[in-house]
Design a protein around this motif. Sequence first.
Motif, PDB file in Angstrom:
ATOM      1  N   GLY A 151      41.037  39.554  39.600  1.00 60.38           N
ATOM      2  CA  GLY A 151      41.381  40.112  39.067  1.00 60.38           C
ATOM      3  C   GLY A 151      42.941  39.879  38.027  1.00 60.38           C
ATOM      4  O   GLY A 151      43.403  39.857  37.901  1.00 60.38           O
ATOM      5  N   GLY A 152      43.510  38.606  38.821  1.00 58.01           N
ATOM      6  CA  GLY A 152      44.323  38.344  38.855  1.00 58.01           C
ATOM      7  C   GLY A 152      45.153  39.294  39.729  1.00 58.01           C
ATOM      8  O   GLY A 152      46.934  38.809  39.630  1.00 58.01           O
ATOM      9  N   HIS A 153      44.995  39.727  40.455  1.00 62.18           N
ATOM     10  CA  HIS A 153      45.756  40.929  41.260  1.00 62.18           C
ATOM     11  C   HIS A 153      45.786  40.401  42.722  1.00 62.18           C
ATOM     12  O   HIS A 153      45.931  39.072  43.336  1.00 62.18           O
ATOM     13  CB  HIS A 153      45.647  41.840  41.764  1.00 62.18           C
ATOM     14  CG  HIS A 153      45.062  42.978  40.164  1.00 62.18           C
ATOM     15  ND1 HIS A 153      46.156  42.793  39.307  1.00 62.18           N
ATOM     16  CD2 HIS A 153      43.754  43.157  39.818  1.00 62.18           C
ATOM     17  CE1 HIS A 153      45.726  43.666  38.151  1.00 62.18           C
ATOM     18  NE2 HIS A 153      44.181  43.862  37.940  1.00 62.18           N
ATOM     19  N   TYR A 154      46.770  41.153  43.135  1.00 64.25           N
ATOM     20  CA  TYR A 154      47.277  40.462  44.808  1.00 64.25           C
ATOM     21  C   TYR A 154      47.511  41.760  45.412  1.00 64.25           C
ATOM     22  O   TYR A 154      47.226  43.540  45.101  1.00 64.25           O
ATOM     23  CB  TYR A 154      48.941  40.342  45.145  1.00 64.25           C
ATOM     24  CG  TYR A 154      49.499  38.898  44.646  1.00 64.25           C
ATOM     25  CD1 TYR A 154      49.661  39.057  42.650  1.00 64.25           C
ATOM     26  CD2 TYR A 154      49.044  37.702  45.027  1.00 64.25           C
ATOM     27  CE1 TYR A 154      49.618  37.622  42.496  1.00 64.25           C
ATOM     28  CE2 TYR A 154      49.920  36.452  44.614  1.00 64.25           C
ATOM     29  CZ  TYR A 154      50.270  36.527  43.289  1.00 64.25           C
ATOM     30  OH  TYR A 154      49.599  35.168  42.759  1.00 64.25           O
ATOM     31  N   ALA A 155      47.114  41.484  46.900  1.00 61.94           N
ATOM     32  CA  ALA A 155      46.944  43.000  47.511  1.00 61.94           C
ATOM     33  C   ALA A 155      47.475  43.047  49.277  1.00 61.94           C
ATOM     34  O   ALA A 155      47.464  41.541  48.861  1.00 61.94           O
ATOM     35  CB  ALA A 155      45.389  43.314  48.254  1.00 61.94           C
ATOM     36  N   ALA A 156      47.752  44.029  49.904  1.00 62.57           N
ATOM     37  CA  ALA A 156      47.985  44.130  51.000  1.00 62.57           C
ATOM     38  C   ALA A 156      46.515  44.696  52.313  1.00 62.57           C
ATOM     39  O   ALA A 156      46.474  45.698  51.693  1.00 62.57           O
ATOM     40  CB  ALA A 156      49.056  44.503  51.355  1.00 62.57           C
ATOM     41  N   ALA A 157      46.601  42.890  52.960  1.00 63.92           N
ATOM     42  CA  ALA A 157      45.353  43.755  54.081  1.00 63.92           C
ATOM     43  C   ALA A 157      45.750  43.546  55.608  1.00 63.92           C
ATOM     44  O   ALA A 157      46.712  42.725  55.243  1.00 63.92           O
ATOM     45  CB  ALA A 157      44.262  42.743  53.654  1.00 63.92           C
TER      46      ALA A 157
END
Length: 458
Positions: free
Chosen positions: A389-395
Amino acid sequence: MGWRCEVKRKVERQILAWLLGLAGVLGIPHASAAQDEGEFVLRCSSKEIHEIVRRHGLTLLRSHESQDIHFVRAPATAHPEDFLSELRSDPDVKGIEADTDVMLPEAPAGLKLDQSTASILDTLSHRTLVPFYGSPVLSSYVNQPAVMLIRSPEAHQLATGAGIVAVIDTGVDPNHPVLRASLVPGFDFTRNLPGIPSEFADLGQSTASILDQSTASILDQETILILNQSTASILDQSTASILDTRQVPRTFGHGTMVAGIIHLVAPTAQIMPLKAFETDGRAHLFEILRAIYYAVDHGAKVINMSFSTEQRSAEMKRAINYAVRRGVICVSSAGNKGSRLRVYPAAFDYVLGVGSTSNQDTRSTFSDFGDDDVKLAAPGEGIITTYPGGHYAAAWGTSFSTAFVSGGAALLLQVNMRTNQEVAADALEGNAKQLPDRLGLGEGRIDLYRALMSVIQP
């Protein structure tokens, strides 16, 4: 600064509640934990399969004819031991094994939100965009601590990546602005469809439409939302209030996150998404085998396998050997149980098994360890990457450590396109930062600049 502190406090409360709610269910499920009884991978000549099926009363589900492997179901009345004995005595059957389930990792065991990790999450809310190989990206994506530890910016002065990296996973967001220019057609083995397999195909329409927002929304975020067991993904506040997190499948986004790390390390390499996993984190062994063979036969030079199983498979070993003989570099995660376990494909010869380190170069509490599996390590805590969705994440997890190593292999390929498994192992392992032997992390944590220099100036 006040609103940032509030975001940080919200994240801490959310993750604490999340960890408490998941107590007792962390780790990697057993391969075969959800195995469909009576399904097998059968090896025989494709000319003989229909006669073998008729002779033994099998149901032929799918075939990968170029490699003479077939996915079959036994008769409902068959006794497993008698059935296997009967097939193994058939001179036309070259091999038979249960089609065990292989699972993507769930939440890493022993995950802790320490001060450094909390500060990384805080950077997700920073609104600064910077150019990165043709795309505007969050500064916190390209300037995160893990990137500095492995000396990626220095490595980019020597190479930025070449060749095709196949990612056997859940698919990818084909329209993510950071990734789309780097994607090449792959295959969706869960639907038998060529092209770029989209993770959104596994979502209901309403959930997909909420997540698939314009990238402009990234500029207006003040809320971090826990979306699944291994991801703290940032969404704008209006989206967060609409989205019911129970609608988001457990491993949705896993493939996009892995691809984002590979792109971060090797931005001019190409990424071939191969969807073998459903969004519940489950894949048939047969589909993984098909994906490995497909990757090799369609020009991949690196195969990223951010999954593991405790069940040894003769057919998986055969597929890995097929890849390595053709010069393909195979990289796999060591697992997230925080134990000394033998898991596959990491434990196979000629596979770079990868463990996870913290930003202080200690072994991550969740990372599996031991010489049987882990050849080297890479950062795997609070890694900022792309999300659908054009987002970012921390994983968190060895899945994401593995992607750093796959990206490193693509850097080596730019220096020498004939780089194979042996050459990549020598460069990456021989130039890693050594860590105490008691950590069980093989040759240590990768240093990409040193690895490239060893090839350029041997």
